[in-house]
Design a protein around this motif. Structure first.
Motif, PDB file in Angstrom:
ATOM      1  N   GLN A  89      24.647  -8.965  48.425  1.00 37.91           N
ATOM      2  CA  GLN A  89      23.903  -8.013  47.607  1.00 37.91           C
ATOM      3  C   GLN A  89      24.450  -7.887  46.190  1.00 37.91           C
ATOM      4  N   ASP A  90      25.687  -8.332  45.961  1.00 31.20           N
ATOM      5  CA  ASP A  90      26.281  -8.199  44.627  1.00 31.20           C
ATOM      6  C   ASP A  90      27.487  -9.131  44.537  1.00 31.20           C
ATOM      7  N   THR A  91      27.836  -9.514  43.317  1.00 32.11           N
ATOM      8  CA  THR A  91      29.102 -10.209  43.050  1.00 32.11           C
ATOM      9  C   THR A  91      29.733  -9.590  41.815  1.00 32.11           C
ATOM     10  N   ARG A  92      31.061  -9.576  41.767  1.00 33.29           N
ATOM     11  CA  ARG A  92      31.784  -9.086  40.595  1.00 33.29           C
ATOM     12  C   ARG A  92      33.029  -9.940  40.389  1.00 33.29           C
ATOM     13  N   PHE A  93      33.278 -10.275  39.131  1.00 34.43           N
ATOM     14  CA  PHE A  93      34.524 -10.956  38.783  1.00 34.43           C
ATOM     15  C   PHE A  93      35.582  -9.887  38.552  1.00 34.43           C
ATOM     16  N   GLY A  94      36.751 -10.089  39.186  1.00 35.91           N
ATOM     17  CA  GLY A  94      37.833  -9.136  38.999  1.00 35.91           C
ATOM     18  C   GLY A  94      38.764  -9.572  37.892  1.00 35.91           C
ATOM     19  N   ALA A  95      39.551 -10.623  38.171  1.00 35.53           N
ATOM     20  CA  ALA A  95      40.532 -11.079  37.191  1.00 35.53           C
ATOM     21  C   ALA A  95      41.026 -12.462  37.580  1.00 35.53           C
ATOM     22  N   SER A  96      41.667 -13.110  36.626  1.00 35.06           N
ATOM     23  CA  SER A  96      42.456 -14.304  36.898  1.00 35.06           C
ATOM     24  C   SER A  96      43.874 -13.921  36.503  1.00 35.06           C
ATOM     25  N   PHE A  97      44.721 -13.697  37.508  1.00 32.49           N
ATOM     26  CA  PHE A  97      46.005 -13.037  37.281  1.00 32.49           C
ATOM     27  C   PHE A  97      47.081 -13.749  38.087  1.00 32.49           C
ATOM     28  N   GLU A  98      48.140 -14.163  37.406  1.00 32.87           N
ATOM     29  CA  GLU A  98      49.281 -14.841  38.036  1.00 32.87           C
ATOM     30  C   GLU A  98      48.841 -16.028  38.883  1.00 32.87           C
ATOM     31  N   GLY A  99      47.908 -16.809  38.340  1.00 33.38           N
ATOM     32  CA  GLY A  99      47.483 -18.045  38.984  1.00 33.38           C
ATOM     33  C   GLY A  99      46.384 -17.902  40.006  1.00 33.38           C
ATOM     34  N   ASP A 100      45.953 -16.664  40.316  1.00 36.55           N
ATOM     35  CA  ASP A 100      44.876 -16.440  41.278  1.00 36.55           C
ATOM     36  C   ASP A 100      43.632 -15.918  40.574  1.00 36.55           C
ATOM     37  N   THR A 101      42.471 -16.290  41.109  1.00 33.98           N
ATOM     38  CA  THR A 101      41.217 -15.694  40.666  1.00 33.98           C
ATOM     39  C   THR A 101      40.719 -14.764  41.757  1.00 33.98           C
ATOM     40  N   GLN A 102      40.282 -13.571  41.342  1.00 35.31           N
ATOM     41  CA  GLN A 102      39.869 -12.507  42.261  1.00 35.31           C
ATOM     42  C   GLN A 102      38.413 -12.154  41.992  1.00 35.31           C
ATOM     43  N   ILE A 103      37.606 -12.180  43.058  1.00 35.50           N
ATOM     44  CA  ILE A 103      36.219 -11.735  42.941  1.00 35.50           C
ATOM     45  C   ILE A 103      35.904 -10.795  44.103  1.00 35.50           C
ATOM     46  N   ALA A 104      34.764 -10.124  44.004  1.00 32.79           N
ATOM     47  CA  ALA A 104      34.251  -9.309  45.105  1.00 32.79           C
ATOM     48  C   ALA A 104      32.826  -9.737  45.398  1.00 32.79           C
ATOM     49  N   VAL A 105      32.478  -9.731  46.688  1.00 28.18           N
ATOM     50  CA  VAL A 105      31.111  -9.971  47.122  1.00 28.18           C
ATOM     51  C   VAL A 105      30.645  -8.719  47.860  1.00 28.18           C
ATOM     52  N   GLY A 106      29.602  -8.084  47.347  1.00 31.31           N
ATOM     53  CA  GLY A 106      29.014  -6.948  48.034  1.00 31.31           C
ATOM     54  C   GLY A 106      28.077  -7.453  49.117  1.00 31.31           C
ATOM     55  N   VAL A 107      28.301  -7.022  50.360  1.00 29.87           N
ATOM     56  CA  VAL A 107      27.480  -7.469  51.477  1.00 29.87           C
ATOM     57  C   VAL A 107      26.781  -6.279  52.121  1.00 29.87           C
ATOM     58  N   ARG A 108      25.787  -6.574  52.934  1.00 32.09           N
ATOM     59  CA  ARG A 108      24.960  -5.515  53.518  1.00 32.09           C
ATOM     60  C   ARG A 108      25.776  -4.557  54.374  1.00 32.09           C
ATOM     61  N   GLU A 109      26.690  -5.110  55.149  1.00 34.44           N
ATOM     62  CA  GLU A 109      27.592  -4.312  55.975  1.00 34.44           C
ATOM     63  C   GLU A 109      28.794  -5.187  56.305  1.00 34.44           C
ATOM     64  N   ARG A 110      29.792  -4.615  56.967  1.00 29.77           N
ATOM     65  CA  ARG A 110      30.973  -5.393  57.346  1.00 29.77           C
ATOM     66  C   ARG A 110      30.587  -6.373  58.454  1.00 29.77           C
ATOM     67  N   LEU A 111      30.521  -7.649  58.109  1.00 31.03           N
ATOM     68  CA  LEU A 111      30.014  -8.690  58.993  1.00 31.03           C
ATOM     69  C   LEU A 111      31.071  -9.773  59.201  1.00 31.03           C
ATOM     70  N   PRO A 112      30.956 -10.567  60.265  1.00 21.80           N
ATOM     71  CA  PRO A 112      31.942 -11.636  60.487  1.00 21.80           C
ATOM     72  C   PRO A 112      31.864 -12.702  59.402  1.00 21.80           C
ATOM     73  N   PHE A 113      33.020 -13.293  59.087  1.00 22.99           N
ATOM     74  CA  PHE A 113      33.064 -14.342  58.058  1.00 22.99           C
ATOM     75  C   PHE A 113      34.087 -15.402  58.448  1.00 22.99           C
ATOM     76  N   ARG A 114      33.960 -16.561  57.807  1.00 20.02           N
ATOM     77  CA  ARG A 114      34.931 -17.637  57.987  1.00 20.02           C
ATOM     78  C   ARG A 114      35.284 -18.204  56.621  1.00 20.02           C
TER      79      ARG A 114
END
Length: 201
Positions: free
Chosen positions: A156-181
């Protein structure tokens, strides 16, 4: 939505002027239309994905080239493309559900739409450490560039957080807490989030 390209081996099929995403089982769905290509499958395979955090502490730190999404009968997918030739070396990641999305470094809370927030950290900076040139144009607090989630069943949504100390951080907004791999193929890290718990243990 960013189009899936030929770099994701065994997941791509090009035909009739349309890029297609091919699931491991061989089902192809449109990746560039912005709409779900087919209704949900009646028999999504039972697999042990779960919704608990998934981590790999290995740090490969190749620059991030792109983040893109695709749809499937049973899940929505986000793919992280890293620069450089595929070497088979593992890509580090931390993927988990969080109550709020806090930007690495500053700790600022970034609003994310959806019933649950999946935070993804990948050991791939959005710049080339050797030259400090930007390789991915994500902006803090903003949706991911060229990603259109119209027609998706889970995302339902995506957001870029940061690229910090060698890592890139994002968020994915989903409909509900669902299984993932989470899995890796070549220079690509793939995160799949199921459309429902039905068919998933």
């Amino acid at each position: 939505m960013g189009r899936l390209r030929t770099g994701l081996v065994a997941f791509l099929l090009v035909g009739a002027g349309m890029t297609m995403a091919v699931a491991p089982g061989g089902t192809a769905v449109a990746a560039g239309s912005g709409k779900a290509a087919t209704p949900p499958a009646a028999g999504c395979a039972a697999v042990d994905w779960g919704s608990l955090p998934k981590d790999s502490a290995v740090a490969w730190h190749k620059p991030l080239r792109d983040i893109r999404t695709g749809g499937h009968d049973c899940y929505d997918r986000v793919v992280f493309d890293l620069l450089g030739p595929g070497t088979g070396r593992p890509i580090g990641f931390h993927v988990r559900y969080v109550d709020q999305f806090q930007q690495d470094g500053s700790g600022d809370v970034i609003p994310v739409r959806g019933g649950a927030i999946l935070e993804v950290r990948v050991a791939a900076p959005s710049y080339d450490p050797a030259t400090m040139q930007r390789t991915y144009d994500g902006k803090a607090g903003q949706p991911l560039p060229e990603v259109d989630l119209g027609g998706y069943r889970t995302f339902q949504d995506t957001r870029f957080g940061a690229s910090f100390e060698g890592d890139t951080q994002i968020a994915v907004g989903v409909r509900e807490r669902l299984p993932f791999r989470v899995f890796q193929t070549g220079n690509h890290l793939v995160v799949d989030v199921a459309h429902s718990w039905r068919g998933f243990r």
